[in-house]
Scaffold this active site. Structure first.
Site, PDB file in Angstrom:
ATOM      1  N   TRP A   1       0.824  -1.213   0.000  1.00 36.33           N
ATOM      2  CA  TRP A   1       0.000   0.000   0.000  1.00 36.33           C
ATOM      3  C   TRP A   1       0.850   1.251   0.000  1.00 36.33           C
ATOM      4  O   TRP A   1       0.533   2.229  -0.688  1.00 36.33           O
ATOM      5  CB  TRP A   1      -0.986  -0.001   1.174  1.00 36.33           C
ATOM      6  CG  TRP A   1      -1.988  -1.109   1.060  1.00 36.33           C
ATOM      7  CD1 TRP A   1      -2.163  -2.140   1.925  1.00 36.33           C
ATOM      8  CD2 TRP A   1      -2.944  -1.316   0.006  1.00 36.33           C
ATOM      9  NE1 TRP A   1      -3.154  -2.974   1.483  1.00 36.33           N
ATOM     10  CE2 TRP A   1      -3.653  -2.510   0.311  1.00 36.33           C
ATOM     11  CE3 TRP A   1      -3.261  -0.631  -1.167  1.00 36.33           C
ATOM     12  CZ2 TRP A   1      -4.663  -3.010  -0.516  1.00 36.33           C
ATOM     13  CZ3 TRP A   1      -4.269  -1.126  -1.979  1.00 36.33           C
ATOM     14  CH2 TRP A   1      -4.958  -2.290  -1.662  1.00 36.33           C
TER      15      TRP A   1
ATOM     16  N   LYS B   1     -12.771  -1.482   6.345  1.00 38.76           N
ATOM     17  CA  LYS B   1     -12.054  -2.357   7.272  1.00 38.76           C
ATOM     18  C   LYS B   1     -12.460  -2.130   8.726  1.00 38.76           C
ATOM     19  O   LYS B   1     -12.684  -3.078   9.441  1.00 38.76           O
ATOM     20  CB  LYS B   1     -10.556  -2.215   7.086  1.00 38.76           C
ATOM     21  CG  LYS B   1     -10.133  -2.908   5.788  1.00 38.76           C
ATOM     22  CD  LYS B   1      -8.828  -2.476   5.245  1.00 38.76           C
ATOM     23  CE  LYS B   1      -8.633  -3.079   3.857  1.00 38.76           C
ATOM     24  NZ  LYS B   1      -7.786  -2.271   3.009  1.00 38.76           N
TER      25      LYS B   1
ATOM     26  N   ASP C   1      -1.956   6.838   6.190  1.00 42.65           N
ATOM     27  CA  ASP C   1      -2.958   5.899   5.692  1.00 42.65           C
ATOM     28  C   ASP C   1      -3.293   4.978   6.867  1.00 42.65           C
ATOM     29  O   ASP C   1      -2.482   4.159   7.280  1.00 42.65           O
ATOM     30  CB  ASP C   1      -2.379   5.098   4.518  1.00 42.65           C
ATOM     31  CG  ASP C   1      -3.344   4.037   3.988  1.00 42.65           C
ATOM     32  OD1 ASP C   1      -4.429   3.859   4.582  1.00 42.65           O
ATOM     33  OD2 ASP C   1      -3.005   3.382   2.978  1.00 42.65           O
TER      34      ASP C   1
HETATM   35  C1  LIG Z   1      -7.256  -1.780   1.913  1.00 41.26           C
HETATM   36  C2  LIG Z   1      -6.206  -0.746   1.984  1.00 41.26           C
HETATM   37  C3  LIG Z   1      -6.084   0.268   1.002  1.00 41.26           C
HETATM   38  C4  LIG Z   1      -6.943   0.326  -0.230  1.00 41.26           C
HETATM   39  O1  LIG Z   1      -8.204   0.731   0.044  1.00 41.26           O
HETATM   40  P1  LIG Z   1      -9.293   0.938  -1.122  1.00 41.26           P
HETATM   41  O2  LIG Z   1     -10.425   1.539  -0.371  1.00 41.26           O
HETATM   42  O3  LIG Z   1      -9.585  -0.405  -1.695  1.00 41.26           O
HETATM   43  O4  LIG Z   1      -8.723   1.848  -2.130  1.00 41.26           O
HETATM   44  C5  LIG Z   1      -5.097   1.215   1.190  1.00 41.26           C
HETATM   45  N1  LIG Z   1      -4.285   1.184   2.248  1.00 41.26           N
HETATM   46  C6  LIG Z   1      -4.366   0.221   3.185  1.00 41.26           C
HETATM   47  C7  LIG Z   1      -3.432   0.257   4.356  1.00 41.26           C
HETATM   48  C8  LIG Z   1      -5.323  -0.762   3.088  1.00 41.26           C
HETATM   49  O5  LIG Z   1      -5.413  -1.720   4.020  1.00 41.26           O
END
Ligand SMILES: *Cc1c(COP(=O)(O)O)cnc(C)c1O
Length: 354
Positions: free
Chosen positions: A100, A191, A167
């Site tokens: 990511w 999540k 993030d």
């Molecule tokens: C799942 C995830 C993403 C991507 O998220 P999307 O909503 O599918 O774009 C980005 N960063 C992390 C740390 C993730 O776990």
């Protein structure tokens, strides 16, 4: 009963599923579905206002920090952040802790210079990098607080004098932190906050409006702040599910209370991984994630049978990410301690059959 350890979209509280499904049929006895009301109605405005207020309260955000609910998932933020904050002549500092963060780095390079200040690549992302320096003049410093795919997590957030950006897609609201120390926090909701289709962005408004670049209207955070996340039609249902989940989290006692349970859940599962001779953790002990627990088996030939055994017992979603193999059990806020106890019991029983 199914115990759902999916990495995302993932488990939400049962009461959220029940209330959301009722709202699809008849929202608040209005005779209308949540899916057919206008986003500019007082009904939806109240949902948006409550979701925003709950997030501010749960994260103890100050008045400089604005909460936005945007489209496009966390992946859109990989490009929206540098587009808003980075001029071509400037550099931003990024940490490389796996897939990511690499995606975030790739997008930032389209808008300015990127300095990767540390990387876990040399040890296959099995540990969080230590001992690195961040240049003072970097426009911002980006980290991925929890690495969903590998199961590693920054236990201590490195604090720098730069604008800090994180993030937090897979660990937002799972542990206490000084969220006001960040210039910008982003997270896909699927999540730990709600349903897929919405993205939470928390931005300190003082960092905006400093680049020379012309920013397309829909990409400019300032417009979303001004319009209260209603610049265009927001993802109405996804915002509603976030609001329900945030209400639930508040009822649990908020972030501090859920953190205690998250610690218990992770400790229980890691203890079994360490004690059970069949299993082995894959991440440096001090960097182990409390949200995504990754492990393998000492005998790879037992992995398929264990997966089948646990599936038969109602355990869902523990197959590891296609990049890392093995197993990954995601222990997000809504996963009850009893599900972790059940998984541990299953691991013990499987071992006793060998
Ligand atoms: C799942 C995830 C993403 C991507 O998220 P999307 O909503 O599918 O774009 C980005 N960063 C992390 C740390 C993730 O776990």
């Amino acid at each position: 009963m199914v115990h759902n350890f999916n990495a995302g979209p993932s488990i939400l509280p049962k009461c959220v599923f029940e209330e959301a499904s009722q709202a699809v049929l008849n929202y608040n006895q209005s005779g209308l579905s949540i899916l057919e009301i206008g986003h500019r109605t007082p009904t939806f405005q109240a949902i948006m206002d409550e979701a925003r207020a709950l997030l501010k309260e749960l994260m103890k955000l100050d008045d400089d920090h604005e909460v936005l609910f945007l489209h496009g998932g966390a992946s859109t933020q990989f490009m929206q952040i540098p587009m808003n904050l980075l001029d071509e002549k400037d550099a931003a500092a990024y940490t490389d802790t796996g897939v990511w963060s690499i995606k975030a780095i790739k997008e930032a390079k389209l808008f300015g210079k990127v300095e990767v200040v540390c990387s876990g690549k040399d040890n296959n992302y099995t540990a969080i990098p230590k001992d690195f320096a961040v240049p003072n003049d970097a426009k911002y410093f980006h980290i991925t607080t929890n690495n969903t795919i590998y199961g590693s997590q920054w236990q201590k957030i490195p604090v720098t004098s730069n604008v800090m950006i994180a993030d937090m897609s897979s660990d937002i609201l799972s542990r206490e932190m000084d969220f006001n120390a960040f210039g910008l926090i982003y997270a896909g909701a699927q999540k730990n906050i709600g349903a897929a289709g919405v993205n939470v962005v928390i931005v300190n408004k003082n960092i905006l409006g400093k680049t020379k670049r012309a920013i397309p209207t829909i990409m400019d955070y300032r417009n979303h702040v001004k319009e209260g996340s209603m610049l265009n039609t927001p993802p109405v249902f996804a915002v509603y599910v976030c609001m329900l989940t945030l209400r639930w989290l508040k009822e649990q006692g908020g972030v501090a209370a859920i953190e205690k349970i998250n610690n218990q859940k992770a400790a229980l599962l890691y203890k079994e991984i360490d004690d059970n001779p069949l299993f082995k953790g894959t991440i440096a002990v001090e960097d182990r994630s409390k949200m995504n627990v990754c492990f393998i088996m000492n005998d790879p030939a037992l992995e398929e049978p264990f997966l089948a055994f646990s599936k038969q017992r109602g355990i869902n979603g523990i197959k590891g990410h296609r990049l890392s193999g093995g197993f990954r059990a995601s222990l997000y806020n809504a996963l009850p301690l009893s599900s972790v106890e059940y998984l541990v019991q299953t691991m013990k029983e499987f071992a006793s059959l060998q």
